[in-house]
Design a protein around this motif. Sequence first.
Motif, PDB file in Angstrom:
ATOM      1  N   SER A   5     -19.870  27.913  23.647  1.00 54.20           N
ATOM      2  CA  SER A   5     -19.441  27.111  22.500  1.00 54.20           C
ATOM      3  C   SER A   5     -17.950  27.261  22.334  1.00 54.20           C
ATOM      4  O   SER A   5     -17.398  27.024  21.282  1.00 54.20           O
ATOM      5  CB  SER A   5     -20.156  27.763  21.284  1.00 54.20           C
ATOM      6  N   ILE A   6     -17.325  27.211  23.428  1.00 50.35           N
ATOM      7  CA  ILE A   6     -15.711  27.034  23.406  1.00 50.35           C
ATOM      8  C   ILE A   6     -15.397  25.762  23.698  1.00 50.35           C
ATOM      9  O   ILE A   6     -14.590  25.052  23.046  1.00 50.35           O
ATOM     10  CB  ILE A   6     -15.167  28.154  24.694  1.00 50.35           C
ATOM     11  N   ILE A   7     -16.091  25.027  24.748  1.00 54.75           N
ATOM     12  CA  ILE A   7     -15.708  23.567  24.874  1.00 54.75           C
ATOM     13  C   ILE A   7     -16.507  22.699  23.862  1.00 54.75           C
ATOM     14  O   ILE A   7     -18.026  22.968  24.330  1.00 54.75           O
ATOM     15  CB  ILE A   7     -15.786  23.015  26.296  1.00 54.75           C
ATOM     16  N   HIS A   8     -16.148  22.016  23.024  1.00 56.89           N
ATOM     17  CA  HIS A   8     -16.887  21.501  22.041  1.00 56.89           C
ATOM     18  C   HIS A   8     -17.410  19.995  22.578  1.00 56.89           C
ATOM     19  O   HIS A   8     -18.339  19.642  21.779  1.00 56.89           O
ATOM     20  CB  HIS A   8     -16.037  21.300  20.707  1.00 56.89           C
ATOM     21  N   SER A   9     -16.918  19.253  23.493  1.00 58.86           N
ATOM     22  CA  SER A   9     -17.382  18.378  24.021  1.00 58.86           C
ATOM     23  C   SER A   9     -16.234  17.423  24.808  1.00 58.86           C
ATOM     24  O   SER A   9     -15.108  18.060  24.999  1.00 58.86           O
ATOM     25  CB  SER A   9     -17.943  17.248  23.240  1.00 58.86           C
ATOM     26  N   MET A  10     -16.725  16.660  25.890  1.00 59.08           N
ATOM     27  CA  MET A  10     -15.793  16.190  26.859  1.00 59.08           C
ATOM     28  C   MET A  10     -15.681  14.638  26.956  1.00 59.08           C
ATOM     29  O   MET A  10     -16.826  13.945  26.555  1.00 59.08           O
ATOM     30  CB  MET A  10     -15.953  16.645  28.107  1.00 59.08           C
ATOM     31  N   VAL A  11     -14.808  14.102  27.365  1.00 54.70           N
ATOM     32  CA  VAL A  11     -14.841  12.497  27.581  1.00 54.70           C
ATOM     33  C   VAL A  11     -14.212  12.292  28.997  1.00 54.70           C
ATOM     34  O   VAL A  11     -13.197  12.941  29.714  1.00 54.70           O
ATOM     35  CB  VAL A  11     -13.733  11.900  26.801  1.00 54.70           C
ATOM     36  N   GLN A  12     -15.162  11.699  29.902  1.00 55.35           N
ATOM     37  CA  GLN A  12     -14.591  11.381  31.471  1.00 55.35           C
ATOM     38  C   GLN A  12     -14.373   9.830  31.424  1.00 55.35           C
ATOM     39  O   GLN A  12     -14.986   8.855  30.912  1.00 55.35           O
ATOM     40  CB  GLN A  12     -15.937  11.739  32.237  1.00 55.35           C
ATOM     41  N   PHE A  13     -13.212   9.362  31.900  1.00 58.49           N
ATOM     42  CA  PHE A  13     -12.597   8.380  31.852  1.00 58.49           C
ATOM     43  C   PHE A  13     -13.011   7.644  33.401  1.00 58.49           C
ATOM     44  O   PHE A  13     -13.213   8.450  34.164  1.00 58.49           O
ATOM     45  CB  PHE A  13     -11.152   8.381  31.634  1.00 58.49           C
ATOM     46  N   GLU A  14     -12.640   6.281  33.394  1.00 60.22           N
ATOM     47  CA  GLU A  14     -13.007   5.715  34.631  1.00 60.22           C
ATOM     48  C   GLU A  14     -12.190   5.901  35.912  1.00 60.22           C
ATOM     49  O   GLU A  14     -12.672   5.729  37.002  1.00 60.22           O
ATOM     50  CB  GLU A  14     -12.997   4.100  34.277  1.00 60.22           C
ATOM     51  N   ASP A  15     -11.006   6.822  35.818  1.00 64.37           N
ATOM     52  CA  ASP A  15     -10.608   7.381  37.005  1.00 64.37           C
ATOM     53  C   ASP A  15     -10.982   8.547  37.319  1.00 64.37           C
ATOM     54  O   ASP A  15     -10.633   9.354  38.179  1.00 64.37           O
ATOM     55  CB  ASP A  15      -8.983   7.360  36.893  1.00 64.37           C
ATOM     56  N   GLY A  16     -12.057   9.039  36.689  1.00 65.83           N
ATOM     57  CA  GLY A  16     -12.792  10.442  36.995  1.00 65.83           C
ATOM     58  C   GLY A  16     -12.164  11.542  36.157  1.00 65.83           C
ATOM     59  O   GLY A  16     -12.521  12.842  36.127  1.00 65.83           O
ATOM     60  N   SER A  17     -11.064  11.330  35.492  1.00 65.88           N
ATOM     61  CA  SER A  17     -10.423  12.548  34.611  1.00 65.88           C
ATOM     62  C   SER A  17     -11.304  12.827  33.446  1.00 65.88           C
ATOM     63  O   SER A  17     -11.698  11.913  32.987  1.00 65.88           O
ATOM     64  CB  SER A  17      -8.956  12.124  34.396  1.00 65.88           C
TER      65      SER A  17
END
Length: 388
Positions: free
Chosen positions: A247-259
Amino acid sequence: MSEAIKKRIAVFGSTGSIGTQALEVIEAHPDLFEVEILTAQTNDKLLIEQALKFNPNAVVIADESRYEKVKLALESTDVKVFGGENALDEVADFDTYDMMLAAIVGFAGLKPTLRAIENGKAIALANKETLVVAGDLVMQLAVEKRVPIIPVDSEHSAIFQCLVGETRNRIEKIILTASGGPFLGKKPNFLVNVKRDHALQHPNWKMGAKITIDSATLMNKGLEMIEAKWLFNLTPEQIEVVIHPQSIIHSMVQFEDGSIKAQMGLPDMKLPIQYALAFPQRVANNNPRPNFKKIPILSFEPPDVKTFRNLSLAEMALEKGGNFPCILNAANEIAVWAFLNNRIGFLDITAVIEKTLQKINYIEKPNLTDYFESDGEARNFAASLIRM
């Protein structure tokens, strides 16, 4: 900072876990915030204590039988006291606050939140059920009224923070992280004997009883998927869940360039609460900081949807849309209440929800009346299964 530009906060659900932590945040920053409205369902004792401490303009005790007690306790103050469920809507209409912290648990939070949006008030949204039940209507109204809805849930706050400055960039997908709750790795032969107190022992987060059980069944993550669809205008295919026990990373977003952008921090709800109340500023605090020298590993694994079938049911409701998420939520609220009161077993929660989804009529494009009727029908049917 001068008195004139303090942000006036209406805390709807002030005696719950989020509400009490929000008041701690407000108390720590008296130059930035002041309490305008406090509401509680039944906890008159704590509501009275909060009112005496923060001196709001008004308080509401939704359980009318406790109204006289609250009124008597506060008669020597200038605090206006209201009683009954309808009073929640009445004070949501007040023009004396700038932002509503929507922290009432469950479906009960929907109407006052809609009233606040109707009146052009900013919303710090801690009640995920509002968007699960009627996300289309809520977000449409927010757009019409140009009202910001800033999520308080740690996962949605994380996504929101990752998207600041990214308005022109297309999201490929979002990745919601789940701790896995107290029963990570367990199988049905273990879960069949689980009791209330065991299920309330969350390994990382200190939360209210209802959300803690939802976390143990993974329903919480399912509800968050549905909420994310509406908050961030996503398709079901753009929403993924991974188990992240630390529970350290609370969520992520992946963009269309893969980042991929991730928001990280210790598991402490005060951080997303403060972020929502103070947005767009970040405000200094004395909260503990992560020490990555003492966090040896960050791990990820897929959720076990065969064992924790509530997540599968929520994914199905997300795909199907219409009034299905509303039915799912209503049945879950009744089933969790029954489990917390030792009326059904842990695995029965899923059975009650599944049978209710099969029974209540599907409506593809419901209006607000349809949502309220679907909610009532689903609750009645779920209760009949439990013989409440």
